[in-house]
Design a protein around this motif. Structure first.
Motif, PDB file in Angstrom:
ATOM      1  N   LEU A   1       4.084   4.799  -7.442  1.00 15.12           N
ATOM      2  CA  LEU A   1       3.734   3.599  -6.671  1.00 15.12           C
ATOM      3  C   LEU A   1       2.257   3.264  -6.771  1.00 15.12           C
ATOM      4  O   LEU A   1       1.412   4.152  -6.875  1.00 15.12           O
ATOM      5  CB  LEU A   1       4.079   3.805  -5.195  1.00 15.12           C
ATOM      6  N   ARG A   2       1.976   1.972  -6.731  1.00 18.85           N
ATOM      7  CA  ARG A   2       0.611   1.462  -6.592  1.00 18.85           C
ATOM      8  C   ARG A   2       0.629   0.432  -5.475  1.00 18.85           C
ATOM      9  O   ARG A   2       1.650  -0.181  -5.214  1.00 18.85           O
ATOM     10  CB  ARG A   2       0.150   0.767  -7.881  1.00 18.85           C
ATOM     11  N   ARG A   3      -0.503   0.243  -4.875  1.00 23.70           N
ATOM     12  CA  ARG A   3      -0.606  -0.821  -3.882  1.00 23.70           C
ATOM     13  C   ARG A   3      -0.416  -2.155  -4.586  1.00 23.70           C
ATOM     14  O   ARG A   3      -0.927  -2.370  -5.674  1.00 23.70           O
ATOM     15  CB  ARG A   3      -1.959  -0.793  -3.209  1.00 23.70           C
TER      16      ARG A   3
ATOM     17  N   ALA B   1      -6.479  -3.973  -1.068  1.00 22.61           N
ATOM     18  CA  ALA B   1      -6.050  -3.506   0.254  1.00 22.61           C
ATOM     19  C   ALA B   1      -6.807  -2.252   0.636  1.00 22.61           C
ATOM     20  O   ALA B   1      -7.149  -1.448  -0.202  1.00 22.61           O
ATOM     21  CB  ALA B   1      -4.548  -3.221   0.256  1.00 22.61           C
ATOM     22  N   ARG B   2      -7.002  -2.090   1.931  1.00 22.48           N
ATOM     23  CA  ARG B   2      -7.678  -0.874   2.386  1.00 22.48           C
ATOM     24  C   ARG B   2      -6.724   0.294   2.212  1.00 22.48           C
ATOM     25  O   ARG B   2      -5.522   0.156   2.327  1.00 22.48           O
ATOM     26  CB  ARG B   2      -8.125  -1.021   3.834  1.00 22.48           C
ATOM     27  N   GLU B   3      -7.285   1.445   1.942  1.00 25.28           N
ATOM     28  CA  GLU B   3      -6.489   2.660   1.798  1.00 25.28           C
ATOM     29  C   GLU B   3      -5.985   3.078   3.166  1.00 25.28           C
ATOM     30  O   GLU B   3      -6.705   3.033   4.144  1.00 25.28           O
ATOM     31  CB  GLU B   3      -7.352   3.800   1.221  1.00 25.28           C
ATOM     32  N   SER B   4      -4.746   3.497   3.237  1.00 21.79           N
ATOM     33  CA  SER B   4      -4.266   4.050   4.493  1.00 21.79           C
ATOM     34  C   SER B   4      -4.840   5.436   4.663  1.00 21.79           C
ATOM     35  O   SER B   4      -5.316   6.040   3.721  1.00 21.79           O
ATOM     36  CB  SER B   4      -2.741   4.075   4.522  1.00 21.79           C
ATOM     37  N   SER B   5      -4.807   5.902   5.900  1.00 21.10           N
ATOM     38  CA  SER B   5      -5.370   7.215   6.149  1.00 21.10           C
ATOM     39  C   SER B   5      -4.562   8.249   5.404  1.00 21.10           C
ATOM     40  O   SER B   5      -3.369   8.108   5.221  1.00 21.10           O
ATOM     41  CB  SER B   5      -5.355   7.513   7.638  1.00 21.10           C
ATOM     42  N   GLY B   6      -5.227   9.293   4.956  1.00 19.81           N
ATOM     43  CA  GLY B   6      -4.570  10.334   4.188  1.00 19.81           C
ATOM     44  C   GLY B   6      -5.559  10.938   3.233  1.00 19.81           C
ATOM     45  O   GLY B   6      -6.751  10.616   3.257  1.00 19.81           O
TER      46      GLY B   6
ATOM     47  N   GLY C   1       5.820   0.002   5.549  1.00 18.96           N
ATOM     48  CA  GLY C   1       5.336  -1.376   5.685  1.00 18.96           C
ATOM     49  C   GLY C   1       4.304  -1.755   4.633  1.00 18.96           C
ATOM     50  O   GLY C   1       3.999  -2.935   4.482  1.00 18.96           O
ATOM     51  N   ASP C   2       3.769  -0.761   3.901  1.00 18.95           N
ATOM     52  CA  ASP C   2       2.807  -1.079   2.839  1.00 18.95           C
ATOM     53  C   ASP C   2       3.494  -1.828   1.704  1.00 18.95           C
ATOM     54  O   ASP C   2       4.621  -1.507   1.320  1.00 18.95           O
ATOM     55  CB  ASP C   2       2.181   0.204   2.261  1.00 18.95           C
ATOM     56  N   ARG C   3       2.793  -2.813   1.167  1.00 16.29           N
ATOM     57  CA  ARG C   3       3.287  -3.548   0.005  1.00 16.29           C
ATOM     58  C   ARG C   3       2.883  -2.760  -1.236  1.00 16.29           C
ATOM     59  O   ARG C   3       1.718  -2.402  -1.395  1.00 16.29           O
ATOM     60  CB  ARG C   3       2.696  -4.953  -0.023  1.00 16.29           C
ATOM     61  N   VAL C   4       3.869  -2.483  -2.091  1.00 14.00           N
ATOM     62  CA  VAL C   4       3.636  -1.651  -3.271  1.00 14.00           C
ATOM     63  C   VAL C   4       4.261  -2.299  -4.501  1.00 14.00           C
ATOM     64  O   VAL C   4       5.040  -3.251  -4.405  1.00 14.00           O
ATOM     65  CB  VAL C   4       4.237  -0.234  -3.085  1.00 14.00           C
TER      66      VAL C   4
END
Length: 110
Positions: free
Chosen positions: A87-89, A94-99, A45-48
């Protein structure tokens, strides 16, 4: 006490072939582990965005994790299979997803 370096000049052909297979398998494992770590930076679902060849940036949404890549559905409906390291956001704010905080990968025996 550090391991002694391998003197490949003293190995038989069979031992060299075995060593080659072990090296190739180890390199394959390291690449897969790095791809996995890079995948953890993103969620479905992240936009990249990514840039294949000289076409300019392509924008899309991650729709699936694969073994060593992710599937991205573009705004015009095309589906791309992309290495996560490319890939880049889509929106830098955008906030970083957990990881993991970075792509550092510690492997046993490294």
């Amino acid at each position: 006490m550090p391991d002694a370096p391998i003197d490949i000049d003293r190995l038989t052909e069979a031992e060299l072939i075995d060593l080659n297979h072990r090296v190739v398998e180890r390199l394959r494992f390291i690449r897969q582990a790095r791809a996995h770590v890079a995948m953890l930076r993103f969620r479905i679902g992240d936009r990249v965005t990514f840039e294949p060849d000289l076409r300019g940036p392509i924008h899309g949404i991650i729709v699936r994790y694969n073994k060593k890549s992710v599937s991205v559905l573009t705004e015009d409906g095309q589906r791309w299979t992309v290495a996560p390291g490319l890939l880049r956001r889509a929106d830098d704010g955008a906030r970083e997803s957990s990881g993991p905080d970075n792509d550092t990968l510690l492997l046993p025996g490294s």
